[in-house]
Design an enzyme around this catalytic site. Structure first.
Site, PDB file in Angstrom:
ATOM      1  N   SER A 235      47.027  46.796  39.509  1.00  0.00           N
ATOM      2  CA  SER A 235      45.709  46.694  38.886  1.00  0.00           C
ATOM      3  C   SER A 235      45.735  47.183  37.429  1.00  0.00           C
ATOM      4  O   SER A 235      46.570  47.997  37.059  1.00  0.00           O
ATOM      5  CB  SER A 235      44.734  47.527  39.717  1.00  0.00           C
ATOM      6  OG  SER A 235      43.413  47.199  39.396  1.00  0.00           O
ATOM      7  N   GLN A 257      41.123  53.801  36.966  1.00  0.00           N
ATOM      8  CA  GLN A 257      42.071  52.715  37.130  1.00  0.00           C
ATOM      9  C   GLN A 257      43.449  53.246  37.505  1.00  0.00           C
ATOM     10  O   GLN A 257      44.114  52.740  38.399  1.00  0.00           O
ATOM     11  CB  GLN A 257      42.158  51.928  35.819  1.00  0.00           C
ATOM     12  CG  GLN A 257      42.893  50.626  35.955  1.00  0.00           C
ATOM     13  CD  GLN A 257      42.233  49.733  36.984  1.00  0.00           C
ATOM     14  OE1 GLN A 257      41.021  49.683  37.069  1.00  0.00           O
ATOM     15  NE2 GLN A 257      43.016  49.075  37.799  1.00  0.00           N
ATOM     16  N   HIS A 260      44.837  54.145  41.134  1.00  0.00           N
ATOM     17  CA  HIS A 260      45.148  53.127  42.161  1.00  0.00           C
ATOM     18  C   HIS A 260      46.598  53.235  42.634  1.00  0.00           C
ATOM     19  O   HIS A 260      46.864  53.333  43.814  1.00  0.00           O
ATOM     20  CB  HIS A 260      44.900  51.716  41.623  1.00  0.00           C
ATOM     21  CG  HIS A 260      43.498  51.246  41.841  1.00  0.00           C
ATOM     22  ND1 HIS A 260      42.974  51.049  43.086  1.00  0.00           N
ATOM     23  CD2 HIS A 260      42.505  50.952  40.969  1.00  0.00           C
ATOM     24  CE1 HIS A 260      41.720  50.642  42.980  1.00  0.00           C
ATOM     25  NE2 HIS A 260      41.402  50.585  41.712  1.00  0.00           N
ATOM     26  N   GLU A 325      42.894  42.230  33.845  1.00  0.00           N
ATOM     27  CA  GLU A 325      42.156  42.045  35.098  1.00  0.00           C
ATOM     28  C   GLU A 325      40.709  42.529  34.915  1.00  0.00           C
ATOM     29  O   GLU A 325      39.765  41.812  35.199  1.00  0.00           O
ATOM     30  CB  GLU A 325      42.852  42.843  36.202  1.00  0.00           C
ATOM     31  CG  GLU A 325      42.191  42.695  37.557  1.00  0.00           C
ATOM     32  CD  GLU A 325      42.735  43.684  38.583  1.00  0.00           C
ATOM     33  OE1 GLU A 325      43.440  44.644  38.182  1.00  0.00           O
ATOM     34  OE2 GLU A 325      42.437  43.516  39.770  1.00  0.00           O
ATOM     35  N   HIS A 326      40.567  43.780  34.460  1.00  0.00           N
ATOM     36  CA  HIS A 326      39.244  44.338  34.174  1.00  0.00           C
ATOM     37  C   HIS A 326      39.132  44.610  32.682  1.00  0.00           C
ATOM     38  O   HIS A 326      40.036  45.215  32.101  1.00  0.00           O
ATOM     39  CB  HIS A 326      39.035  45.677  34.893  1.00  0.00           C
ATOM     40  CG  HIS A 326      39.236  45.616  36.371  1.00  0.00           C
ATOM     41  ND1 HIS A 326      40.400  46.026  36.976  1.00  0.00           N
ATOM     42  CD2 HIS A 326      38.419  45.189  37.365  1.00  0.00           C
ATOM     43  CE1 HIS A 326      40.292  45.867  38.295  1.00  0.00           C
ATOM     44  NE2 HIS A 326      39.109  45.355  38.560  1.00  0.00           N
ATOM     45  N   ASP A 359      34.015  47.344  41.716  1.00  0.00           N
ATOM     46  CA  ASP A 359      34.937  47.440  42.856  1.00  0.00           C
ATOM     47  C   ASP A 359      34.206  47.366  44.182  1.00  0.00           C
ATOM     48  O   ASP A 359      34.699  46.790  45.149  1.00  0.00           O
ATOM     49  CB  ASP A 359      35.661  48.799  42.826  1.00  0.00           C
ATOM     50  CG  ASP A 359      36.905  48.757  41.982  1.00  0.00           C
ATOM     51  OD1 ASP A 359      37.258  47.671  41.514  1.00  0.00           O
ATOM     52  OD2 ASP A 359      37.513  49.821  41.789  1.00  0.00           O
ATOM     53  N   GLU A 413      52.040  -1.940  35.258  1.00  0.00           N
ATOM     54  CA  GLU A 413      52.835  -0.945  35.968  1.00  0.00           C
ATOM     55  C   GLU A 413      53.775  -1.604  36.995  1.00  0.00           C
ATOM     56  O   GLU A 413      54.421  -0.931  37.777  1.00  0.00           O
ATOM     57  CB  GLU A 413      51.932   0.123  36.604  1.00  0.00           C
ATOM     58  CG  GLU A 413      51.159   0.928  35.541  1.00  0.00           C
ATOM     59  CD  GLU A 413      50.530   2.251  36.018  1.00  0.00           C
ATOM     60  OE1 GLU A 413      50.563   2.539  37.231  1.00  0.00           O
ATOM     61  OE2 GLU A 413      50.006   2.987  35.161  1.00  0.00           O
ATOM     62  N   HIS A 418      49.199  -4.283  44.237  1.00  0.00           N
ATOM     63  CA  HIS A 418      47.969  -3.671  43.705  1.00  0.00           C
ATOM     64  C   HIS A 418      47.069  -4.750  43.114  1.00  0.00           C
ATOM     65  O   HIS A 418      45.874  -4.798  43.368  1.00  0.00           O
ATOM     66  CB  HIS A 418      48.312  -2.643  42.605  1.00  0.00           C
ATOM     67  CG  HIS A 418      48.675  -1.285  43.141  1.00  0.00           C
ATOM     68  ND1 HIS A 418      49.739  -1.092  43.961  1.00  0.00           N
ATOM     69  CD2 HIS A 418      48.101  -0.068  42.965  1.00  0.00           C
ATOM     70  CE1 HIS A 418      49.817   0.214  44.272  1.00  0.00           C
ATOM     71  NE2 HIS A 418      48.821   0.842  43.680  1.00  0.00           N
TER      72      HIS A 418
END
Lengths: 428, 428
Positions: A235, A257, A260, A325-326, A359, A413, A418
């Site tokens: 994190s 933070q 963690h 992330e944050h 959170d 093509e 097709h």
């Protein structure tokens, strides 16, 4: 905590160096994971029970959690915790309902309908890390968006504790969120069970949820056979603060933070040298009073830093290269700065929106892209549990009007069948 | 083409057997891919030029396509082709613009703003398969959604031809779609160049586009370091037809699918035994007139089948178990049946919406989930080139009102620094 003055030009180099710390060898993990995946595919339940015995040290009679165990869990968790989980659940539901996409159709042109049908994934697996600790917030954040999407069956799997049970708070949260089945299977064997099924477990179509390195590599292994969400790393927070910020708040948020785990990154970037020094002092002061001393020390020393930059332009350049992330914007008029953020998992505005609020409680998802992956991925959301089908309708006249173009395209093509599939409809 | 009557109960078993054909050993491919990825990461441009020499048999002075080469390509492609590409481009743009999501914010509660900021990915790589053939439709379908999303830089890479150049139609389509850079690098070395960059190429954040087995495994290898779209397998169509359908049309559409390659699947499922037999006869009749005899033979024999079911309920059960890439509903009132489709890449309604219409022209994307992955994934779209950030703002009063809940939650997860980051804001 280190304090570094950096130059506009250094930003890329600094971040390049930072990102190297995640490049560890994965070969041994991959070999173990592959062995586990193949055993579960070949031997089903038998292999699963054997890995639970071997890796979790428990001999289970059944890896399925019984209704009775859930009832007992509710008796073990106190009423006020259930009440808070219930409030968090309501906030998470309110936010995620706003993410739900609807099918749409358009018929701007005569005889033509085009559209996009949006439907839920049918069966989803949620991996919940665990063992001794319980993360009821992760349980809610993973299951509720799936339920909002309309997923029919949500199967939760989480490592069994040494006493053969699952942490009661995890069970309560899973039950409150609406889990349809709960399994006591952790690690790579948990992912294998969800992806490939066994005699007693129906495979799911997508697997979400964070886990350790084995779980992460197992998710990568099954990717393609089933869908997976992002692969989560350690994190991170980046706090962008100007001279209006409060150094006590910034320091407290950095420590939140850092606690963690040892690999977590707590970074501040500030336009004020004075604030930088004050944050540094505050970190030292506050840290002494915290419980997880060892983790904080390692994380702050190895991955923490306060960067001083020459202005907001450099600060945002830094933020967008980092793609954290944050991201907290503890600056004057944070709303006005919002559009300068190009890449971040979640953005917290102002002095009273600390990251822990997100959170647990505010509502937006806390499963977020880490390690720079916010440059190409999003928070876990309702959109992860739905998928789209294009819808095309032309009537005869509308097809007739474009048939030449389609036939020419097919020709160019080199695909004559097709071309024929259009031509034959106007044969007579 | 085989004709099989099937029972409601058989459906799962039949589809289980079908899916086995894709289980080939990938170990050797993976080893080659890993070697290539590591060489390019370590040696950059030098490794790339060496692989182009070794694998494509060409010694290039520069793998970047020059402005001049694009101009020459426009001279080589006839004006009417450019005109058709330009019409297709307009249709693709119109449809994809409807997919573009906007940021949103809500402040239902006093002092609280929550939101979701939607931003484009900055740099994207597009892999275009090639060599001798040119697939301008794939070029348009991959680049245009990125441009609609607002991607700043789209880098296209495609295998070089033996004469050292890229097929002019590919160059023209890429230029028309707005490619910012075009590289002559195919295979796993192309994916490595996009993902990790070299001395002369800046790495991208996400890679999309189909390719052979080496490209597919290379994409899986880089997944996590960059984003990737789905991993494409052989193409498939499932045509659900009732007694109102025209057997000539159904047969022609099956053949259109089958001509793609030997592994393509062309399947019909019908409630009418008579129609089934008529389709069978038509396949035989029409096939003789087609160019790609060998491919058609292999594909129809090994992977084609007409299934007869006892009613629409069984037919949709079949379709949803199969989760086909392309689904045609050649039934009465197809719009009314639409909501019975739970899983499909693209759905074509009625008798005048043959699948090739979607391949080239109608507007919706032709890069679609194959091999049952429509159960958890979507067509390539604008959403693949954008990502979200959550936005959270609480003012002091709003945070004060929920602080107890957040602190309790942090406590229950054993994280005291999380608790403190809220508490400290109300210290005095």
């Amino acid at each position: 905590m280190k304090l570094k003055k950096i130059n506009h030009k250094d930003i890329k180099d600094i971040l390049l160096k930072r990102s190297n710390h995640s490049a560890i060898s994965l070969q041994q993990i991959d070999e173990t994971v592959e062995r586990i995946m193949q055993s579960v595919r070949l031997e089903g339940d038998r292999a699963v029970y054997q890995y639970i015995k071997q890796l979790d040290g428990v001999e289970l009679e059944s890896f399925k959690v019984l209704e009775q165990e859930i009832e007992e869990a509710f008796n073990q968790v106190d009423a006020s915790s259930v009440q808070i989980l219930s409030e968090a659940k309501e906030n998470i539901l309110s936010y995620h309902k706003l993410q739900k996409e609807k099918s749409w159709y358009t018929n701007d042109q005569q005889g033509i309908w085009l559209g996009q049908q949006v439907t839920p994934i049918e069966r989803v697996g949620v991996y919940v890390p665990g063992g001794k600790a319980s993360y009821p917030s992760t349980v809610l954040m993973s299951i509720l968006p799936a339920k909002v999407a309309g997923v029919e069956k949500v199967v939760v799997t989480t490592p069994v504790q040494s006493n053969g049970s699952i942490h009661p708070t995890t069970l309560v949260a899973a039950s409150m969120a609406g889990a349809d089945e709960i399994l006591k299977i952790g690690g790579a064997h948990g992912i294998a069970t969800l992806a490939y099924g066994t005699e007693t477990i129906e495979p799911v179509h997508k697997i979400v949820g964070p886990g350790n390195a084995y779980v992460a590599r197992a998710k990568k292994y099954v990717f393609g056979d089933v869908g997976i969400d992002l692969i989560a790393g350690p994190s991170e927070v980046c706090i962008l603060a100007d001279e209006s910020a409060n150094p006590q708040f910034v320091a407290a948020d950095l420590l939140a933070q850092a606690e963690h785990d040892e690999l977590a990154s707590a970074i501040a970037v500030t336009t004020s040298e004075q604030l930088g020094s004050e944050i540094q002092v505050e970190i030292k002061r506050q840290m002494k009073h915290r419980n997880r001393q060892e983790i904080l020390n390692e994380s702050i020393t190895n991955h923490g830093c306060i960067y001083i930059v020459d202005g907001l332009t450099s600060a945002f350049k830094f933020v967008n290269e980092l793609a954290p992330e944050h991201l907290e914007l503890q600056v004057e008029n944070p709303f006005e700065q919002l559009e300068k953020v190009k890449h971040a998992g979640a953005i917290f505005l102002g002095n009273y929106s600390p990251e822990p609020l997100g959170d647990y409680f505010a509502g937006p998802n806390h499963t977020l892209p880490t390690n720079g992956t916010a440059k190409f991925s999003s928070p876990l959301g309702v959109y992860d549990f739905m998928k789209k089908s294009s819808v095309i309708y032309y009537d005869e006249k509308a097809l007739n009007q474009v048939r030449q173009q389609v036939e020419r395209f097919a020709e160019s093509e080199g695909l004559d069948a097709h071309k024929e599939s259009v031509r034959i409809r106007f044969e007579q």
